[in-house]
Design a protein around this motif. Structure first.
Motif, short mmCIF file in Angstrom:
data_model
loop_
_atom_site.label_atom_id
_atom_site.label_comp_id
_atom_site.label_asym_id
_atom_site.label_seq_id
_atom_site.Cartn_x
_atom_site.Cartn_y
_atom_site.Cartn_z
N TYR A 1 65.11 25.23 -45.92
CA TYR A 1 65.54 23.87 -45.59
C TYR A 1 66.76 23.83 -44.70
CZ TYR A 1 69.14 24.45 -49.16
OH TYR A 1 70.20 24.90 -49.88
N PHE A 2 67.60 24.86 -44.70
CA PHE A 2 68.81 24.84 -43.89
C PHE A 2 68.56 25.31 -42.45
CE2 PHE A 2 68.86 28.67 -46.58
CZ PHE A 2 68.80 29.66 -45.60
N GLU A 3 67.31 25.64 -42.13
CA GLU A 3 66.96 26.04 -40.76
C GLU A 3 66.58 24.85 -39.89
OE1 GLU A 3 64.27 29.49 -40.60
OE2 GLU A 3 64.79 29.84 -42.70
N TYR A 4 66.51 23.66 -40.47
CA TYR A 4 66.15 22.45 -39.73
C TYR A 4 66.81 21.25 -40.40
CZ TYR A 4 62.80 22.07 -43.57
OH TYR A 4 62.23 22.00 -44.82
N ASP A 5 66.85 20.14 -39.68
CA ASP A 5 67.36 18.89 -40.24
C ASP A 5 66.22 17.89 -40.31
OD1 ASP A 5 70.13 19.52 -40.58
OD2 ASP A 5 70.37 19.40 -38.41
N GLY A 6 66.22 17.07 -41.36
CA GLY A 6 65.15 16.10 -41.56
C GLY A 6 63.93 16.80 -42.15
N GLY A 7 62.75 16.28 -41.81
CA GLY A 7 61.50 16.92 -42.23
C GLY A 7 61.19 16.82 -43.70
N THR B 1 66.30 18.64 -35.79
CA THR B 1 66.78 19.89 -35.17
C THR B 1 66.09 21.05 -35.86
OG1 THR B 1 68.67 20.15 -36.66
CG2 THR B 1 69.07 18.96 -34.60
N GLY B 2 65.94 22.15 -35.15
CA GLY B 2 65.30 23.34 -35.71
C GLY B 2 63.81 23.16 -35.88
N ASN B 3 63.20 24.09 -36.61
CA ASN B 3 61.77 24.05 -36.85
C ASN B 3 61.46 24.17 -38.34
OD1 ASN B 3 60.73 23.91 -34.13
ND2 ASN B 3 61.54 25.97 -33.90
N ARG B 4 60.58 23.30 -38.79
CA ARG B 4 60.09 23.32 -40.18
C ARG B 4 58.66 23.85 -40.11
NH1 ARG B 4 56.70 20.01 -43.35
NH2 ARG B 4 57.44 19.48 -45.43
N TRP B 5 58.43 25.00 -40.72
CA TRP B 5 57.10 25.61 -40.77
C TRP B 5 56.54 25.47 -42.17
CZ3 TRP B 5 54.52 27.78 -36.68
CH2 TRP B 5 55.26 28.04 -35.52
#
Length: 167
Positions: free
Chosen positions: A98-104, A141-145
């Motif tokens: 979860y800390f690799e992206y914001d939102g999602g 920001t970032g990517n959520r996989w």
């Protein structure tokens, strides 16, 4: 495992594109669909069959399964609007932390309340009934996989011979 999450992201990232449109909103899917036998090569057989066992123990009428890895974020799908799945049960497993992206955030309606599933660690996930109304909020920001797994009953119009569950 961390290794399986990395393997799925790396392989999917090589082949993912914006050519196929999503049935939910008509925007590019940004996902790759896998047969069980193929995803077991990228992860481990025991990891994939454990996911199936969890669903089967609760819903023994499942007979077909579909796996796909989806990317949310910059240069990919930003969000997914409110919808329900045409499944007996669905599962979402986070392939990134979860800390690799914001939102999602995964947002869903339960008992007439809006709830959210956020701050899930890599490799963690959840199962929900296919008729649960849900969405994925904007990934800013970032990517959520995510590894998403759809489970179908044999009589479903979405069931296919090549997607029969292997136990």
């Amino acid at each position: 495992s961390d290794e399986s999450c990395k393997s799925l992201i790396d392989y999917t990232n090589r082949y993912i594109n914006d050519k196929r449109l999503d049935t939910v909103d008509g925007l590019p899917e940004w996902q790759i669909t896998y047969l069980q036998k193929d995803i077991e090569k990228l992860c481990t057989i025991s990891e994939i069959r454990n996911i199936i066992k969890i669903a089967y123990d609760k819903y023994p009428n499942i007979s077909n399964v579909e796996f796909f890895v989806r990317k949310y974020g910059v240069g990919a799908r930003e969000k997914l609007p409110w919808h329900s799945d045409m499944t007996v049960v669905s599962s979402t497993i986070h392939l990134s932390n979860y800390f690799e992206y914001d939102g999602g955030d995964f947002v869903f309606i339960e008992d007439a309340e809006i709830k959210r599933s956020s701050e899930l660690k890599k490799g963690c996930g959840f199962f929900h009934n296919g008729n649960v109304i849900h969405k994925v909020e904007s990934t800013t920001t970032g990517n959520r996989w995510s590894l998403i797994v759809f489970f179908f009953a044999d009589h479903s119009e979405w069931s296919k011979e090549e997607n029969k569950v292997i136990f």
